[in-house]
Design a protein around this motif. Structure first.
Motif, PDB file in Angstrom:
ATOM      1  N   ASP A  44       0.838  -1.194   0.000  1.00  0.00           N
ATOM      2  CA  ASP A  44       0.000   0.000   0.000  1.00  0.00           C
ATOM      3  C   ASP A  44       0.878   1.251   0.000  1.00  0.00           C
ATOM      4  O   ASP A  44       1.542   1.539   0.991  1.00  0.00           O
ATOM      5  N   PRO A  45       0.916   2.029  -1.095  1.00  0.00           N
ATOM      6  CA  PRO A  45       1.763   3.226  -1.126  1.00  0.00           C
ATOM      7  C   PRO A  45       1.176   4.404  -0.357  1.00  0.00           C
ATOM      8  O   PRO A  45       1.863   5.382  -0.113  1.00  0.00           O
ATOM      9  N   SER A  46      -0.078   4.312   0.057  1.00  0.00           N
ATOM     10  CA  SER A  46      -0.693   5.442   0.749  1.00  0.00           C
ATOM     11  C   SER A  46      -0.056   5.691   2.113  1.00  0.00           C
ATOM     12  O   SER A  46       0.010   6.838   2.566  1.00  0.00           O
ATOM     13  N   SER A  47       0.431   4.651   2.772  1.00  0.00           N
ATOM     14  CA  SER A  47       1.092   4.858   4.071  1.00  0.00           C
ATOM     15  C   SER A  47       2.376   5.658   3.889  1.00  0.00           C
ATOM     16  O   SER A  47       2.709   6.504   4.719  1.00  0.00           O
ATOM     17  N   HIS A  48       3.093   5.408   2.807  1.00  0.00           N
ATOM     18  CA  HIS A  48       4.310   6.167   2.523  1.00  0.00           C
ATOM     19  C   HIS A  48       3.978   7.640   2.268  1.00  0.00           C
ATOM     20  O   HIS A  48       4.667   8.537   2.766  1.00  0.00           O
ATOM     21  N   LEU A  49       2.906   7.882   1.530  1.00  0.00           N
ATOM     22  CA  LEU A  49       2.515   9.264   1.230  1.00  0.00           C
ATOM     23  C   LEU A  49       2.044  10.010   2.470  1.00  0.00           C
ATOM     24  O   LEU A  49       2.369  11.186   2.656  1.00  0.00           O
ATOM     25  N   SER A  50       1.278   9.345   3.313  1.00  0.00           N
ATOM     26  CA  SER A  50       0.800  10.026   4.519  1.00  0.00           C
ATOM     27  C   SER A  50       1.964  10.348   5.455  1.00  0.00           C
ATOM     28  O   SER A  50       1.991  11.419   6.070  1.00  0.00           O
ATOM     29  N   LEU A  51       2.919   9.448   5.560  1.00  0.00           N
ATOM     30  CA  LEU A  51       4.101   9.709   6.386  1.00  0.00           C
ATOM     31  C   LEU A  51       4.909  10.880   5.820  1.00  0.00           C
ATOM     32  O   LEU A  51       5.367  11.753   6.567  1.00  0.00           O
ATOM     33  N   THR A  52       5.059  10.919   4.506  1.00  0.00           N
ATOM     34  CA  THR A  52       5.787  12.014   3.867  1.00  0.00           C
ATOM     35  C   THR A  52       5.102  13.354   4.123  1.00  0.00           C
ATOM     36  O   THR A  52       5.753  14.349   4.468  1.00  0.00           O
ATOM     37  N   ALA A  53       3.776  13.394   3.954  1.00  0.00           N
ATOM     38  CA  ALA A  53       3.042  14.639   4.163  1.00  0.00           C
ATOM     39  C   ALA A  53       3.112  15.086   5.617  1.00  0.00           C
ATOM     40  O   ALA A  53       3.288  16.279   5.906  1.00  0.00           O
ATOM     41  N   ARG A  54       2.986  14.146   6.552  1.00  0.00           N
ATOM     42  CA  ARG A  54       3.068  14.499   7.977  1.00  0.00           C
ATOM     43  C   ARG A  54       4.449  15.024   8.345  1.00  0.00           C
ATOM     44  O   ARG A  54       4.576  15.989   9.096  1.00  0.00           O
ATOM     45  N   THR A  55       5.477  14.366   7.829  1.00  0.00           N
ATOM     46  CA  THR A  55       6.849  14.791   8.115  1.00  0.00           C
ATOM     47  C   THR A  55       7.100  16.189   7.560  1.00  0.00           C
ATOM     48  O   THR A  55       7.666  17.049   8.242  1.00  0.00           O
ATOM     49  N   ARG A  56       6.657  16.419   6.335  1.00  0.00           N
ATOM     50  CA  ARG A  56       6.849  17.737   5.736  1.00  0.00           C
ATOM     51  C   ARG A  56       6.077  18.799   6.510  1.00  0.00           C
ATOM     52  O   ARG A  56       6.559  19.898   6.728  1.00  0.00           O
ATOM     53  N   HIS A  57       4.890  18.469   6.964  1.00  0.00           N
ATOM     54  CA  HIS A  57       4.075  19.421   7.730  1.00  0.00           C
ATOM     55  C   HIS A  57       4.731  19.748   9.073  1.00  0.00           C
ATOM     56  O   HIS A  57       4.800  20.905   9.467  1.00  0.00           O
ATOM     57  N   SER A  58       5.231  18.720   9.761  1.00  0.00           N
ATOM     58  CA  SER A  58       5.863  18.974  11.061  1.00  0.00           C
ATOM     59  C   SER A  58       7.173  19.734  10.890  1.00  0.00           C
ATOM     60  O   SER A  58       7.507  20.592  11.711  1.00  0.00           O
ATOM     61  N   ASP A  59       7.918  19.453   9.808  1.00  0.00           N
ATOM     62  CA  ASP A  59       9.144  20.216   9.545  1.00  0.00           C
ATOM     63  C   ASP A  59       8.816  21.673   9.263  1.00  0.00           C
ATOM     64  O   ASP A  59       9.506  22.582   9.729  1.00  0.00           O
ATOM     65  N   HIS A  60       7.749  21.899   8.519  1.00  0.00           N
ATOM     66  CA  HIS A  60       7.342  23.263   8.198  1.00  0.00           C
ATOM     67  C   HIS A  60       6.919  24.011   9.468  1.00  0.00           C
ATOM     68  O   HIS A  60       7.249  25.179   9.651  1.00  0.00           O
ATOM     69  N   ASP A  61       6.200  23.326  10.357  1.00  0.00           N
ATOM     70  CA  ASP A  61       5.782  23.951  11.617  1.00  0.00           C
ATOM     71  C   ASP A  61       6.964  24.321  12.483  1.00  0.00           C
ATOM     72  O   ASP A  61       6.974  25.377  13.111  1.00  0.00           O
ATOM     73  N   MET A  62       7.984  23.468  12.510  1.00  0.00           N
ATOM     74  CA  MET A  62       9.159  23.763  13.323  1.00  0.00           C
ATOM     75  C   MET A  62       9.920  24.962  12.772  1.00  0.00           C
ATOM     76  O   MET A  62      10.430  25.786  13.517  1.00  0.00           O
ATOM     77  N   ILE A  63       9.981  25.084  11.453  1.00  0.00           N
ATOM     78  CA  ILE A  63      10.699  26.197  10.834  1.00  0.00           C
ATOM     79  C   ILE A  63       9.964  27.506  11.080  1.00  0.00           C
ATOM     80  O   ILE A  63      10.581  28.528  11.388  1.00  0.00           O
TER      81      ILE A  63
END
Length: 98
Positions: free
Chosen positions: A76-95
């Motif tokens: 299932d590639p959707s788990s990879h995409l959701s993890l990527t989006a969450r990681t990018r969102h949390s990185d953006h929030d920290m910045i």
């Protein structure tokens, strides 16, 4: 009680329950495969979105290629995409908090 009287938790008086358990156990992998293929079809539909629409949900077009490249056909590639989006969102929030 003799050893021959002991069973592995199945009673001969309840053959229907045993059959239901066996069928359920056999169908679980098929259900998981069906779900993974359905999610794969939905993720494949994300290719139709524009880059700005993908950015709205926290993804890039390269993320789609990575998700399909890192997962096999039955995964299932959707788990990879959701993890990527969450990681990018949390990185953006920290910045932005700095």
């Amino acid at each position: 009680m003799r050893m021959i009287d002991q069973t592995a938790g199945y009673s001969s008086r309840q053959p229907g329950i045993v059959l239901v358990r066996l069928v359920t156990a056999g169908l679980k992998p098929l259900a998981a495969l069906w779900k993974a293929l359905g999610n794969r079809r939905v993720v494949n539909g994300l290719h139709d979105l524009t880059d700005s629409q993908l950015a709205d949900i926290g993804l890039r077009r390269s993320d789609l290629y990575d998700a399909f490249g890192t997962s096999s056909f039955f995964q299932d590639p959707s788990s990879h995409l959701s993890l990527t989006a969450r990681t990018r969102h949390s990185d953006h929030d920290m910045i932005t908090k700095l």
